[in-house]
Design a protein around this motif. Structure first.
Motif, PDB file in Angstrom:
ATOM      1  N   GLN A   1      30.527 -27.990   8.556  1.00  0.00           N
ATOM      2  CA  GLN A   1      30.948 -26.956   7.719  1.00  0.00           C
ATOM      3  C   GLN A   1      31.765 -27.685   6.641  1.00  0.00           C
ATOM      4  O   GLN A   1      31.568 -27.286   5.459  1.00  0.00           O
ATOM      5  CB  GLN A   1      31.815 -26.262   8.737  1.00  0.00           C
TER       6      GLN A   1
ATOM      7  N   LEU B   1      25.894 -20.943   3.765  1.00  0.00           N
ATOM      8  CA  LEU B   1      25.448 -21.391   5.056  1.00  0.00           C
ATOM      9  C   LEU B   1      26.360 -22.268   5.708  1.00  0.00           C
ATOM     10  O   LEU B   1      26.380 -22.111   7.084  1.00  0.00           O
ATOM     11  CB  LEU B   1      24.265 -22.499   4.331  1.00  0.00           C
ATOM     12  N   SER B   2      27.323 -22.409   5.266  1.00  0.00           N
ATOM     13  CA  SER B   2      28.539 -23.128   5.872  1.00  0.00           C
ATOM     14  C   SER B   2      29.058 -22.335   7.029  1.00  0.00           C
ATOM     15  O   SER B   2      29.493 -22.810   8.161  1.00  0.00           O
ATOM     16  CB  SER B   2      29.585 -23.984   5.216  1.00  0.00           C
TER      17      SER B   2
ATOM     18  N   LEU C   1      29.432 -29.131   3.880  1.00  0.00           N
ATOM     19  CA  LEU C   1      28.657 -28.077   3.051  1.00  0.00           C
ATOM     20  C   LEU C   1      29.541 -27.317   2.182  1.00  0.00           C
ATOM     21  O   LEU C   1      29.102 -27.039   1.147  1.00  0.00           O
ATOM     22  CB  LEU C   1      28.048 -27.136   4.227  1.00  0.00           C
TER      23      LEU C   1
ATOM     24  N   ALA D   1      27.739 -19.574   8.126  1.00  0.00           N
ATOM     25  CA  ALA D   1      26.672 -19.287   9.209  1.00  0.00           C
ATOM     26  C   ALA D   1      26.297 -20.221  10.147  1.00  0.00           C
ATOM     27  O   ALA D   1      26.179 -19.910  11.384  1.00  0.00           O
ATOM     28  CB  ALA D   1      25.071 -19.054   8.262  1.00  0.00           C
ATOM     29  N   VAL D   2      26.675 -21.531   9.818  1.00  0.00           N
ATOM     30  CA  VAL D   2      26.628 -22.804  10.936  1.00  0.00           C
ATOM     31  C   VAL D   2      27.558 -22.280  12.080  1.00  0.00           C
ATOM     32  O   VAL D   2      27.280 -22.833  13.214  1.00  0.00           O
ATOM     33  CB  VAL D   2      26.599 -24.098  10.256  1.00  0.00           C
TER      34      VAL D   2
ATOM     35  N   GLU E   1      26.731 -19.414  14.322  1.00  0.00           N
ATOM     36  CA  GLU E   1      25.534 -19.747  15.216  1.00  0.00           C
ATOM     37  C   GLU E   1      26.069 -20.669  16.132  1.00  0.00           C
ATOM     38  O   GLU E   1      25.569 -20.559  17.566  1.00  0.00           O
ATOM     39  CB  GLU E   1      24.705 -20.402  14.418  1.00  0.00           C
TER      40      GLU E   1
ATOM     41  N   VAL F   1      25.109 -20.581  -2.202  1.00  0.00           N
ATOM     42  CA  VAL F   1      24.199 -20.486  -1.084  1.00  0.00           C
ATOM     43  C   VAL F   1      24.659 -21.470   0.176  1.00  0.00           C
ATOM     44  O   VAL F   1      24.817 -21.102   1.221  1.00  0.00           O
ATOM     45  CB  VAL F   1      22.571 -20.588  -1.315  1.00  0.00           C
ATOM     46  N   VAL F   2      24.851 -22.699  -0.166  1.00  0.00           N
ATOM     47  CA  VAL F   2      25.617 -23.667   0.638  1.00  0.00           C
ATOM     48  C   VAL F   2      26.785 -23.437   1.107  1.00  0.00           C
ATOM     49  O   VAL F   2      26.944 -23.458   2.303  1.00  0.00           O
ATOM     50  CB  VAL F   2      25.527 -25.016  -0.123  1.00  0.00           C
TER      51      VAL F   2
END
Length: 196
Positions: free
Chosen positions: A113, A87-88, A116, A90-91, A94, A83-84
């Motif tokens: 990033q 998310l990296s 993460l 996804a950041v 974004e 998940v982490v």
């Protein structure tokens, strides 16, 4: 019949002194260990492998519970690492959608990033190490026991930083340490040494 009569089967034989080993108390000849009454004492047998070679012994309940908890925490770390890492990425996407073009914002995003990704990889390695330890519980060995205690201690330490969300991993880590460090856990992990 009297004691000195030659035909008395219970009397002392004529012309001979006390027979060795006849009467009370008996003394063993020199070099022979003293024997007690009744059956000889059985050698002590450990319930975790001190019996006969090739005997299958059952894992104690506390050790089984610690093994299950180790699998659960390893699975949580594996999922958390994935998940982490997700998310990296996804950041980064974004940041591109927000339209921030400054070099400082881009550098901060790249650094975030990277952090993460490193945290996710560390979590994945930690999870794999826990799964290897859990798989080796059956074969035992003091290295598996010590490794499990160290693994759970590190898990407890990082759980303290993530309270209140880390309360489950904190409790499970403490229980792993307690169950593996108990005397029946030590006997289970050291059972192979006792056979030789």
């Amino acid at each position: 019949m009297s004691f000195g009569e030659p035909n008395n089967p219970y009397g002392q034989p004529q012309g001979q002194g006390q027979q060795p080993g006849y009467g009370y108390p008996q003394q063993a000849p020199q070099g022979v260990p003293q024997q007690g009454y009744g059956y000889p004492a059985a050698p002590p047998v450990s319930p975790y492998g001190g019996g006969y070679p090739g005997a299958t012994m059952e894992m104690p309940g506390g050790v089984k519970a610690a093994r299950v908890m180790l699998w659960i925490l390893s699975a949580f770390n594996l999922l958390g690492g994935l998940v982490v890492i997700g998310l990296s990425f996804a950041v980064d996407s974004e940041l591109e959608k927000s339209g921030a073009n400054s070099a400082d914002a881009q550098m901060l995003a790249d650094m975030g990033q990277g952090i993460l990704i490193v945290a996710g990889v560390v979590s994945l390695v930690f999870a794999v190490f826990g799964m290897v330890l859990a798989a080796k519980f059956k074969s035992g060995g003091s290295g598996v026991r010590i490794g499990s205690i160290v693994w759970a201690s590190i898990g407890v330490l990082f759980s303290l930083f993530s309270l209140p969300l880390g309360i489950v991993s904190l409790v499970l880590g403490i229980l792993i340490i307690v169950f593996v460090a108990k005397s029946d856990g030590a006997a289970w992990f050291n059972r192979n040494k006792q056979q030789y």
